[in-house]
Enzyme design. Sequence first.
Site, PDB file in Angstrom:
ATOM      1  N   GLY A  13     -21.579  -1.053  39.009  1.00 31.30           N
ATOM      2  CA  GLY A  13     -21.937  -0.457  37.711  1.00 31.30           C
ATOM      3  C   GLY A  13     -23.380  -0.793  37.344  1.00 31.30           C
ATOM      4  O   GLY A  13     -23.831  -1.909  37.574  1.00 31.30           O
ATOM      5  N   ARG A  74     -20.677   2.569  44.289  1.00 27.79           N
ATOM      6  CA  ARG A  74     -19.698   1.665  44.889  1.00 27.79           C
ATOM      7  C   ARG A  74     -19.398   2.301  46.236  1.00 27.79           C
ATOM      8  O   ARG A  74     -19.053   3.475  46.299  1.00 27.79           O
ATOM      9  CB  ARG A  74     -18.447   1.567  44.018  1.00 27.79           C
ATOM     10  N   ASP A 105     -19.764  -9.066  41.328  1.00 21.96           N
ATOM     11  CA  ASP A 105     -19.172  -9.871  42.410  1.00 21.96           C
ATOM     12  C   ASP A 105     -18.742  -9.042  43.622  1.00 21.96           C
ATOM     13  O   ASP A 105     -18.768  -9.541  44.751  1.00 21.96           O
ATOM     14  CB  ASP A 105     -18.054 -10.797  41.906  1.00 21.96           C
ATOM     15  N   THR A 127     -24.717  -7.091  35.723  1.00 20.28           N
ATOM     16  CA  THR A 127     -23.539  -6.405  35.180  1.00 20.28           C
ATOM     17  C   THR A 127     -23.453  -6.717  33.694  1.00 20.28           C
ATOM     18  O   THR A 127     -23.733  -7.853  33.282  1.00 20.28           O
ATOM     19  CB  THR A 127     -22.225  -6.844  35.869  1.00 20.28           C
ATOM     20  N   ASP A 131     -19.381 -11.395  33.864  1.00 16.17           N
ATOM     21  CA  ASP A 131     -18.161 -11.885  34.516  1.00 16.17           C
ATOM     22  C   ASP A 131     -18.417 -12.494  35.897  1.00 16.17           C
ATOM     23  O   ASP A 131     -17.520 -12.538  36.730  1.00 16.17           O
ATOM     24  CB  ASP A 131     -17.130 -10.740  34.638  1.00 16.17           C
ATOM     25  N   ARG A 173     -13.241  -5.544  31.710  1.00 16.35           N
ATOM     26  CA  ARG A 173     -11.873  -5.419  32.226  1.00 16.35           C
ATOM     27  C   ARG A 173     -11.175  -6.766  32.375  1.00 16.35           C
ATOM     28  O   ARG A 173     -10.049  -6.938  31.967  1.00 16.35           O
ATOM     29  CB  ARG A 173     -11.891  -4.723  33.596  1.00 16.35           C
TER      30      ARG A 173
HETATM   31  O1  F6P Z   1     -18.519  -3.787  35.349  1.00 17.29           O
HETATM   32  C1  F6P Z   1     -19.133  -3.041  34.361  1.00 17.29           C
HETATM   33  C2  F6P Z   1     -18.177  -2.032  33.774  1.00 17.29           C
HETATM   34  O2  F6P Z   1     -18.874  -1.311  32.796  1.00 17.29           O
HETATM   35  C3  F6P Z   1     -16.891  -2.603  33.190  1.00 17.29           C
HETATM   36  O3  F6P Z   1     -17.034  -3.147  31.915  1.00 17.29           O
HETATM   37  C4  F6P Z   1     -16.001  -1.415  33.217  1.00 17.29           C
HETATM   38  O4  F6P Z   1     -14.663  -1.818  33.274  1.00 17.29           O
HETATM   39  C5  F6P Z   1     -16.423  -0.697  34.472  1.00 17.29           C
HETATM   40  O5  F6P Z   1     -17.729  -1.119  34.756  1.00 17.29           O
HETATM   41  C6  F6P Z   1     -16.372   0.793  34.368  1.00 17.29           C
HETATM   42  O6  F6P Z   1     -16.688   1.323  35.595  1.00 17.29           O
HETATM   43  P1  F6P Z   1     -17.026   2.879  35.842  1.00 17.29           P
HETATM   44  O7  F6P Z   1     -18.441   3.100  35.436  1.00 17.29           O
HETATM   45  O8  F6P Z   1     -16.838   3.073  37.295  1.00 17.29           O
HETATM   46  O9  F6P Z   1     -16.097   3.659  35.003  1.00 17.29           O
END
Ligand code: F6P
Length: 322
Positions: A13, A74, A105, A127, A131, A173
């Site tokens: 992210g 990702r 991580d 991030t 976390d 999360r």
């Molecule tokens: O890790 C960062 C984050 O924004 C989290 O807070 C959230 O759960 C997740 O990424 C959302 O991911 P995506 O952008 O793939 O929906």
Amino acid sequence: MGTKSIAVLTSGGDAPGMNAAIRAVARAGISSGMRVIGVRRGYNGLISGDVFEMNLRSVSDIIHRGGTTLFTARSPEFNTPAGVQKAADTCRSLGIDGVVVIGGDGSFRGARDLTGAGIPCVGLPGTIDNDIQCSEYTIGFDTAMNTAMDMVDKLRDTAQSHDRCSVVEVMGRRCGDIALQTGIAVGATAILVPEVPFDLEKDVIKRMQFTQLTGKKHFIIVVAEGIGGVDDLARQIQEKTGIESRATVLGHVQRGGSPTLRDRVVASEMGFRAVELLQAGEGNRVVAMKEGRIVDYDITEALNMKKTISKKLYDIALKISI
Ligand code: F6P
């Protein structure tokens, strides 16, 4: 002999401040005589060879911009041994002998695997969630919280005008740090985080009823994404208290925007340290913050550390949000 050519990528992210980290890596690397290669779209770019050589001006005018100018992804392919091998082969064919990985991580596990395949990597915690086990601070956290705080302040205006309860979901999360600190900053009556089990009756309804007796007429409840279910929560709160309630999910707005001063400075410091490490020939490291200072750890050791929520801050929130 130190590293001569390094690559930089952002993965997972995006987070405000990633551009400041990219800039620091490029500038510190180039000014100490290295070749610096920008990799687009995270590990996917390393697999496909989507890279470009950076110069001092490649990172001009990005320090104040949210998102990541290197794009991010990702990469399911990189999660396979064949994908890691392909990325390592690309590095060898391009003469890349060290990689700075800015991400969370999941990205660090990738950095560990790529180091295992012979390409030394250094991870930078990027991030919004805060976390990362080994670091008390992650790039993007401050900006995200300030965005969330501004949004909840706006929700408060309308909640106050209508004597309502506003139930707000913020990101996170598995980690409730955004919820906890934002909750304190907006004076939330209750803060629900994944690390602390909660009882609706005791931790939300009773707290609201108590403050109602002292004259309070509008309420903010901050809920971390890992708890979720804000529509249902708002419905239950309304049913049990009779106070009209509305739910709002802040969502990805928290990931955007110009980074705060703190994120720009921490990202710059961390990016600089990553280059120092690769220059000294060190790989498999994660740059982190400990007691306000920039430190580094072995990646495997870092991934095995355990992150906990600040009990002290949580208790303060309980005592003063009444
Ligand atoms: O890790 C960062 C984050 O924004 C989290 O807070 C959230 O759960 C997740 O990424 C959302 O991911 P995506 O952008 O793939 O929906």
